[in-house]
Design a protein around this motif. Sequence first.
Motif, PDB file in Angstrom:
ATOM      1  N   GLU A 183      19.616   6.003   5.511  1.00 48.27           N
ATOM      2  CA  GLU A 183      20.189   5.048   4.562  1.00 48.27           C
ATOM      3  C   GLU A 183      19.385   4.959   3.277  1.00 48.27           C
ATOM      4  N   ARG A 184      18.087   5.222   3.360  1.00 49.42           N
ATOM      5  CA  ARG A 184      17.209   5.059   2.191  1.00 49.42           C
ATOM      6  C   ARG A 184      16.707   6.394   1.645  1.00 49.42           C
ATOM      7  N   ARG A 185      17.390   7.479   1.978  1.00 49.57           N
ATOM      8  CA  ARG A 185      16.960   8.814   1.559  1.00 49.57           C
ATOM      9  C   ARG A 185      17.080   9.028   0.057  1.00 49.57           C
ATOM     10  N   ASN A 186      17.912   8.220  -0.623  1.00 48.79           N
ATOM     11  CA  ASN A 186      18.097   8.364  -2.065  1.00 48.79           C
ATOM     12  C   ASN A 186      17.622   7.126  -2.820  1.00 48.79           C
ATOM     13  N   ALA A 187      16.648   6.436  -2.272  1.00 43.80           N
ATOM     14  CA  ALA A 187      16.146   5.216  -2.911  1.00 43.80           C
ATOM     15  C   ALA A 187      15.578   5.520  -4.294  1.00 43.80           C
ATOM     16  N   LEU A 188      15.678   4.539  -5.199  1.00 47.71           N
ATOM     17  CA  LEU A 188      15.174   4.717  -6.552  1.00 47.71           C
ATOM     18  C   LEU A 188      13.645   4.753  -6.578  1.00 47.71           C
ATOM     19  N   ASP A 189      13.014   3.979  -5.702  1.00 48.65           N
ATOM     20  CA  ASP A 189      11.553   3.991  -5.604  1.00 48.65           C
ATOM     21  C   ASP A 189      11.112   5.329  -5.005  1.00 48.65           C
ATOM     22  N   PHE A 190      10.259   6.058  -5.732  1.00 49.48           N
ATOM     23  CA  PHE A 190       9.868   7.395  -5.292  1.00 49.48           C
ATOM     24  C   PHE A 190       9.141   7.378  -3.950  1.00 49.48           C
TER      25      PHE A 190
ATOM     26  N   ILE B 214       0.852  -1.186   0.000  1.00 48.27           N
ATOM     27  CA  ILE B 214       0.000   0.000   0.000  1.00 48.27           C
ATOM     28  C   ILE B 214       0.892   1.242   0.000  1.00 48.27           C
ATOM     29  N   PRO B 215       0.604   2.243  -0.829  1.00 44.77           N
ATOM     30  CA  PRO B 215       1.411   3.474  -0.851  1.00 44.77           C
ATOM     31  C   PRO B 215       1.040   4.403   0.314  1.00 44.77           C
ATOM     32  N   TYR B 216       1.532   4.089   1.498  1.00 41.25           N
ATOM     33  CA  TYR B 216       1.159   4.846   2.696  1.00 41.25           C
ATOM     34  C   TYR B 216       1.525   6.322   2.600  1.00 41.25           C
ATOM     35  N   ILE B 217       2.662   6.622   1.976  1.00 39.89           N
ATOM     36  CA  ILE B 217       3.115   8.011   1.922  1.00 39.89           C
ATOM     37  C   ILE B 217       2.148   8.865   1.113  1.00 39.89           C
ATOM     38  N   ARG B 218       1.503   8.266   0.122  1.00 42.14           N
ATOM     39  CA  ARG B 218       0.518   9.018  -0.663  1.00 42.14           C
ATOM     40  C   ARG B 218      -0.753   9.266   0.142  1.00 42.14           C
ATOM     41  N   ILE B 219      -1.090   8.322   0.992  1.00 44.17           N
ATOM     42  CA  ILE B 219      -2.244   8.524   1.878  1.00 44.17           C
ATOM     43  C   ILE B 219      -1.960   9.657   2.855  1.00 44.17           C
TER      44      ILE B 219
END
Length: 434
Positions: free
Chosen positions: A371-378, A114-119
């Motif tokens: 650590e994941r601040r530059n992840a490829l997944d938006f 689920i795209p929680y950040i969009r919610i």
Amino acid sequence: MKLNLNHAYTKLDWFVILCVFMFPVTFLTVRHGVHVSLFALVLLATYHFWSAKAPKIELNYPIDALILLTFAGLFLSVLLSQVFRGAMHFAAFDGPSRILLAGLVFLLLKSLNIPYIRILGIAIPLALICIFGIIVLRPLDPNWMGRYSMYFVDPNTLGSQAFILGSLSLLMIGWGGKKSTPLIILQALGGILGLYVSVGSGSRGGWLITPFILLLILLLRLGDISHASNLQKQKMWLQTLAICIGICFVSLIGFYFSEKLSTRIISGYFEILHWFTGANLDTSAGTRLSMWKFGFQFASESLLFGYGEEKNMMQVLQSSPLNIAANEIAINTMALTGPHSDILSKLLSAGLFGLGAYLSLLLVPFSIFWERRNALDFNVKQAARIGLFYITGIFIAGLSNEQLSLKYLCTFYGLMIAVLLAQVLHRPSAGRIN
């Protein structure tokens, strides 16, 4: 404002989406409202753990074990403190238990695609709009001398939380990805109204977050520039310079035109100055500084395990050599409203173990987000960066006003971190890959 949610989700998935959407909306608008989302998700997680029909939740070692221990830290530190002192006070477990339960919720959320950040990108600005509407439509509490407050939230807490959430709402606009115009308008409006409420509350401790948020923005921006192509770097430097100039300009305009903002800042400066010179110790900032000075002296008398709840703390204080006339105002203020500092609160209540648990509750998620601040997944990248800003805000605001003390504050922090970590560490369990 599309969420691009998968229509193959089950009814339980949609129930999770509803809970994630509602906990920010009810946080500062409905008393006990944020607890409803927590307990609903806990029941759902329990069902997934024990039901033979539901897909099982998988544990990924060692990261999940570390996160669960982090969520349980405050609860364990309070338990250890009370066992050592031989005095059980179950009300002291209220806040820490909410964070512990949020750790269980994290395991459930992590297994769902689920795209929680969009919610959250819709729920947070909508919550700020609701808060603004309630404060404008409802007469101010006369006990706070015109400062914005809610019927269950004091001005300091309201101001700091509104400032943090308002900043998050504005920051969500700035990253890439296709966004609809209504969503951008919603996030911009929510952010502006959140900052307006913070100014109206007069919470100077919340405003101290500003330079640290700006510094973090600059650090992340410099990282983005270093990874950009040579053609993009010049454009990004110009954008960064324009943003910095714009922020400074808006801040100066706000200081000049807002009497409440300028008055509180100027008075705060002189209150601190008068405390250090001894000219006046009884101002708002002066009393807080006296309380901190006395609090650390008192904490040193029981450094490992603290004193427990405020009532027990005051009983011990009666026979302490620190109970002198010079500390009377600080003692009375702390007895009525707490020590006004998360660090001091945890140190006095549960000693070094409590302080260590509190710091780990901030630092462990912060390190994962970093650590994941530059992840490829938006979605992962945005969740990680929002997590960095959120934890920074909570820590800085917590230096001068407790952010992780009351039940509803602990519940909201626990759910926010659980949701953001679930987005960042998402791994579908067997049977749940959509």
